[in-house]
Scaffold this motif. Sequence first.
Motif, PDB file in Angstrom:
ATOM      1  N   SER A 196      -3.034  -2.964  -2.394  1.00 30.21           N
ATOM      2  CA  SER A 196      -4.005  -3.462  -1.433  1.00 30.21           C
ATOM      3  C   SER A 196      -4.078  -2.637  -0.143  1.00 30.21           C
ATOM      4  O   SER A 196      -3.109  -1.895   0.094  1.00 30.21           O
ATOM      5  N   GLN A 197      -5.185  -2.782   0.661  1.00 30.71           N
ATOM      6  CA  GLN A 197      -5.307  -2.275   1.837  1.00 30.71           C
ATOM      7  C   GLN A 197      -4.232  -2.476   2.900  1.00 30.71           C
ATOM      8  O   GLN A 197      -3.594  -1.639   3.484  1.00 30.71           O
ATOM      9  N   SER A 198      -3.800  -3.702   2.896  1.00 31.71           N
ATOM     10  CA  SER A 198      -2.852  -3.922   3.732  1.00 31.71           C
ATOM     11  C   SER A 198      -1.447  -3.533   3.167  1.00 31.71           C
ATOM     12  O   SER A 198      -0.409  -3.148   4.013  1.00 31.71           O
ATOM     13  N   HIS A 199      -1.186  -3.329   2.050  1.00 35.61           N
ATOM     14  CA  HIS A 199       0.080  -2.713   1.540  1.00 35.61           C
ATOM     15  C   HIS A 199      -0.004  -1.192   1.911  1.00 35.61           C
ATOM     16  O   HIS A 199       1.069  -0.605   2.572  1.00 35.61           O
ATOM     17  N   ILE A 200      -1.222  -0.447   1.580  1.00 34.48           N
ATOM     18  CA  ILE A 200      -1.270   0.940   2.251  1.00 34.48           C
ATOM     19  C   ILE A 200      -1.008   1.124   3.753  1.00 34.48           C
ATOM     20  O   ILE A 200      -0.322   1.854   4.137  1.00 34.48           O
ATOM     21  N   SER A 201      -1.544  -0.071   4.509  1.00 29.62           N
ATOM     22  CA  SER A 201      -1.123  -0.089   5.933  1.00 29.62           C
ATOM     23  C   SER A 201       0.416  -0.020   6.524  1.00 29.62           C
ATOM     24  O   SER A 201       0.915   0.580   7.211  1.00 29.62           O
ATOM     25  N   LYS A 202       0.968  -0.843   5.703  1.00 29.86           N
ATOM     26  CA  LYS A 202       2.510  -1.099   5.636  1.00 29.86           C
ATOM     27  C   LYS A 202       3.035   0.021   5.465  1.00 29.86           C
ATOM     28  O   LYS A 202       4.077   0.531   6.098  1.00 29.86           O
ATOM     29  N   ILE A 203       2.859   1.020   4.315  1.00 26.68           N
ATOM     30  CA  ILE A 203       3.348   2.048   4.049  1.00 26.68           C
ATOM     31  C   ILE A 203       3.046   3.269   5.086  1.00 26.68           C
ATOM     32  O   ILE A 203       3.898   3.993   5.420  1.00 26.68           O
ATOM     33  N   MET A 204       2.172   3.195   5.671  1.00 29.99           N
ATOM     34  CA  MET A 204       1.351   4.049   6.866  1.00 29.99           C
ATOM     35  C   MET A 204       2.250   3.698   7.840  1.00 29.99           C
ATOM     36  O   MET A 204       2.444   4.603   8.864  1.00 29.99           O
ATOM     37  N   ASN A 205       2.684   2.395   8.105  1.00 26.29           N
ATOM     38  CA  ASN A 205       3.521   2.188   9.247  1.00 26.29           C
ATOM     39  C   ASN A 205       5.154   2.216   8.980  1.00 26.29           C
ATOM     40  O   ASN A 205       5.866   1.723   9.733  1.00 26.29           O
ATOM     41  N   GLY A 206       5.306   2.833   7.916  1.00 24.12           N
ATOM     42  CA  GLY A 206       6.835   2.901   7.830  1.00 24.12           C
ATOM     43  C   GLY A 206       7.503   2.001   6.861  1.00 24.12           C
ATOM     44  O   GLY A 206       8.827   1.991   7.144  1.00 24.12           O
ATOM     45  N   LYS A 207       6.978   0.985   6.363  1.00 25.48           N
ATOM     46  CA  LYS A 207       7.529  -0.080   5.512  1.00 25.48           C
ATOM     47  C   LYS A 207       7.230   0.018   4.020  1.00 25.48           C
ATOM     48  O   LYS A 207       6.124   0.518   3.921  1.00 25.48           O
TER      49      LYS A 207
END
Length: 71
Positions: A30-41
């Motif tokens: 999901s885009q939200s998972h990609i966002s979390k990864i990009m934020n170091g999580k």
Amino acid sequence: MKQHKGCRLEEVMLRKGITQFALADMTGYSQSHISKIMNGKDLYLSTAQEIASALGYRVDYIWPNYFHGYR
């Protein structure tokens, strides 16, 4: 945007003109998972491998410090 130390994900995405939504489509995350990864999580090796492969890079290029404690 806080990323894993030494992470080149945002740089690679910018270079290739890929958005978080496009990367989500390419990987099935999901885009939200990609966002979390990009934020170091929420980055696991299998996820890193899938993202790197989708972008045409090796994990150790995108996350050069991944194997040094970033999981």
